[in-house]
Write an enzyme that holds these catalytic residues in place. Structure first.
Site, PDB file in Angstrom:
ATOM      1  N   GLU A 163     -11.213   3.413  -3.654  1.00 25.80           N
ATOM      2  CA  GLU A 163     -11.121   2.627  -2.410  1.00 25.80           C
ATOM      3  C   GLU A 163     -12.460   2.541  -1.667  1.00 25.80           C
ATOM      4  O   GLU A 163     -12.578   2.924  -0.508  1.00 25.80           O
ATOM      5  CB  GLU A 163     -10.011   3.188  -1.520  1.00 25.80           C
ATOM      6  CG  GLU A 163      -8.660   3.139  -2.231  1.00 25.80           C
ATOM      7  CD  GLU A 163      -7.517   3.802  -1.471  1.00 25.80           C
ATOM      8  OE1 GLU A 163      -7.711   4.217  -0.303  1.00 25.80           O
ATOM      9  OE2 GLU A 163      -6.421   3.917  -2.047  1.00 25.80           O
ATOM     10  N   ASN A 204     -11.349   2.523  -8.636  1.00 22.90           N
ATOM     11  CA  ASN A 204      -9.912   2.290  -8.429  1.00 22.90           C
ATOM     12  C   ASN A 204      -9.680   1.810  -6.995  1.00 22.90           C
ATOM     13  O   ASN A 204     -10.275   2.345  -6.063  1.00 22.90           O
ATOM     14  CB  ASN A 204      -9.186   3.625  -8.672  1.00 22.90           C
ATOM     15  CG  ASN A 204      -7.682   3.511  -8.720  1.00 22.90           C
ATOM     16  OD1 ASN A 204      -7.129   2.721  -9.474  1.00 22.90           O
ATOM     17  ND2 ASN A 204      -6.997   4.313  -7.910  1.00 22.90           N
ATOM     18  N   HIS A 240      -0.148  -1.678  -5.568  1.00 24.11           N
ATOM     19  CA  HIS A 240       0.898  -1.391  -4.573  1.00 24.11           C
ATOM     20  C   HIS A 240       1.267  -2.734  -3.950  1.00 24.11           C
ATOM     21  O   HIS A 240       0.563  -3.236  -3.070  1.00 24.11           O
ATOM     22  CB  HIS A 240       0.369  -0.442  -3.491  1.00 24.11           C
ATOM     23  CG  HIS A 240       0.075   0.937  -3.974  1.00 24.11           C
ATOM     24  ND1 HIS A 240       1.060   1.784  -4.442  1.00 24.11           N
ATOM     25  CD2 HIS A 240      -1.095   1.641  -4.048  1.00 24.11           C
ATOM     26  CE1 HIS A 240       0.514   2.950  -4.783  1.00 24.11           C
ATOM     27  NE2 HIS A 240      -0.792   2.878  -4.574  1.00 24.11           N
ATOM     28  N   GLU A 269      -1.277   2.448 -10.065  1.00 26.52           N
ATOM     29  CA  GLU A 269      -0.413   3.065  -9.048  1.00 26.52           C
ATOM     30  C   GLU A 269       0.721   2.114  -8.666  1.00 26.52           C
ATOM     31  O   GLU A 269       1.018   1.915  -7.483  1.00 26.52           O
ATOM     32  CB  GLU A 269      -1.230   3.449  -7.801  1.00 26.52           C
ATOM     33  CG  GLU A 269      -2.437   4.311  -8.091  1.00 26.52           C
ATOM     34  CD  GLU A 269      -3.179   4.761  -6.831  1.00 26.52           C
ATOM     35  OE1 GLU A 269      -2.605   4.685  -5.717  1.00 26.52           O
ATOM     36  OE2 GLU A 269      -4.329   5.207  -6.967  1.00 26.52           O
ATOM     37  N   ASP A 271       3.786   0.073  -7.549  1.00 24.54           N
ATOM     38  CA  ASP A 271       5.118   0.034  -6.953  1.00 24.54           C
ATOM     39  C   ASP A 271       5.289  -1.307  -6.253  1.00 24.54           C
ATOM     40  O   ASP A 271       4.302  -1.981  -5.945  1.00 24.54           O
ATOM     41  CB  ASP A 271       5.419   1.226  -6.024  1.00 24.54           C
ATOM     42  CG  ASP A 271       4.322   1.558  -5.022  1.00 24.54           C
ATOM     43  OD1 ASP A 271       3.584   0.639  -4.606  1.00 24.54           O
ATOM     44  OD2 ASP A 271       4.210   2.737  -4.642  1.00 24.54           O
TER      45      ASP A 271
END
Length: 349
Positions: A163, A204, A240, A269, A271
């Protein structure tokens, strides 16, 4: 022709549901064979399909049984982050990460290291004082190399810097950026490579699934790093997602442009959250998004795998961080598969 294809797709989906429910649908089922896991289906495409997990969950036996059987890869959600691994300056504790690595090894699963350099979840000793550039460089190098050496040969990839950019593509004003400048990213990659020359090194981030200012910033940075010979091997797209913000339609094109730079990509990651309550309609839309994400990765040769950010709503991070939202994962709180699970299976099949 289109109708025939649609019928075949529906028939395949129905067979998948019946097999997963334990209903015999053919010779394999009649012979008592278990249906292939998501890991096995992904492996047929040369990919992995994994899940994140976290140490407090590992006492839940039904949960760990499914974690150990369905997935080919594990990411520790928190156990390898800085606050856990170097709680006091120069004092390292790998207990949590080791527990997950040992669990994964017992089930012959790959482990993704997460994460070496991040502005969040840092220990107080690091954030509560001002550092000179020389001091922080030494601290950063020691942390990266000590942790990477500890897990050398035990993880296949590292999220080295997590990030690093804002939504508009500018650098995030972290303690590392403010003290060391943007060069901290190249340094972190070089130091990690020195400590383990075989491990794959990633940057990432979230909200880089679609082509836009933030993913453009990573594209430019990756080009510059590659041109300078910095050891960068891949970009992690956290993925996400939230139903209310729309699907990232340019995902496949975006994965493809990074692969043209000679980089691997992975969905790290995943979802897909929704505003609660979950309805049949929202769960169907969620399932379609999981299918599309999976198909996008399969369509791009250098997209090496997919990791969901834990697999069950029981342990999802979403409700605590996004009040009123949830139901983001392919299994519900009772560890029952949801439509998203069957959509992933169908895409992988």
């Amino acid at each position: 022709m289109r109708t025939a294809r649609t019928r075949l797709r529906l028939a395949g989906a129905l067979a998948t549901v019946l097999v997963a429910a334990g209903v015999a649908t053919g010779p394999a089922a009649q012979a008592g064979q278990a249906p292939p896991t998501l890991a096995e289906l992904a492996q047929r495409h040369g990919r992995y399909f994994g899940s994140a997990t976290d140490n407090p969950e590992l006492t839940d036996e039904p949960y760990t049984a499914l974690l150990g059987s369905e997935f080919g890869q594990i990411t520790p959600g928190n156990g390898m982050k800085w606050y856990a691994t170097e709680p006091q300056q120069g004092v390292f504790d790998f207990t949590q990460g080791d527990e997950i690595v040992n669990l994964a090894r017992a089930h012959r699963q790959k482990v993704r290291g997460h994460t070496l350099v991040w502005h969040s979840q840092l220990p107080d000793w690091l954030t509560s004082r001002d550092w000179t550039a020389a001091e922080l460089r030494a601290v950063l190098k020691k942390h990266i190399q000590t942790e990477v050496r500890h897990y050398r040969g035990k993880v296949f990839a590292w999220d080295v810097v997590n990030e690093a950019f804002n939504e508009d593509g500018t650098y995030r004003e972290t303690v590392f950026y403010k003290t060391l400048g943007p060069g901290y990213i190249a340094d972190a990659l070089r130091w990690a490579h020195q400590a383990d020359p075989r491990v794959k090194l990633y940057l990432n981030d979230y909200n880089i699934e679609a082509i836009g200012p933030k993913s453009d910033a990573y594209y430019q940075l990756a080009k510059e790093l590659k041109a300078k010979g910095v050891p960068l091997h891949g970009i992690g797209f956290q993925a996400h997602l939230a139903l209310q913000y729309g699907y990232p339609d340019t995902l496949e094109d975006n994965l493809r442009r990074f692969s043209r730079l000679g980089l691997d990509t992975s969905l790290t990651e995943v979802d897909v959250r929704m505003q609660l309550p979950a309805t049949e309609e929202k769960l169907a839309q969620q399932a379609e998004w999981y299918r599309e994400l999976t198909e996008a990765c399969l369509a791009v040769r250098r997209c090496v795998g997919i990791t969901i950010w834990d697999y069950t709503d029981k342990y999802s991070w979403i409700p605590a961080f996004f009040p009123g939202e949830g139901a983001a994962l392919p299994w519900d709180e009772q560890l029952r598969p949801k439509p998203a699970y069957y959509a992933i299976r169908e895409a992988l099949s």
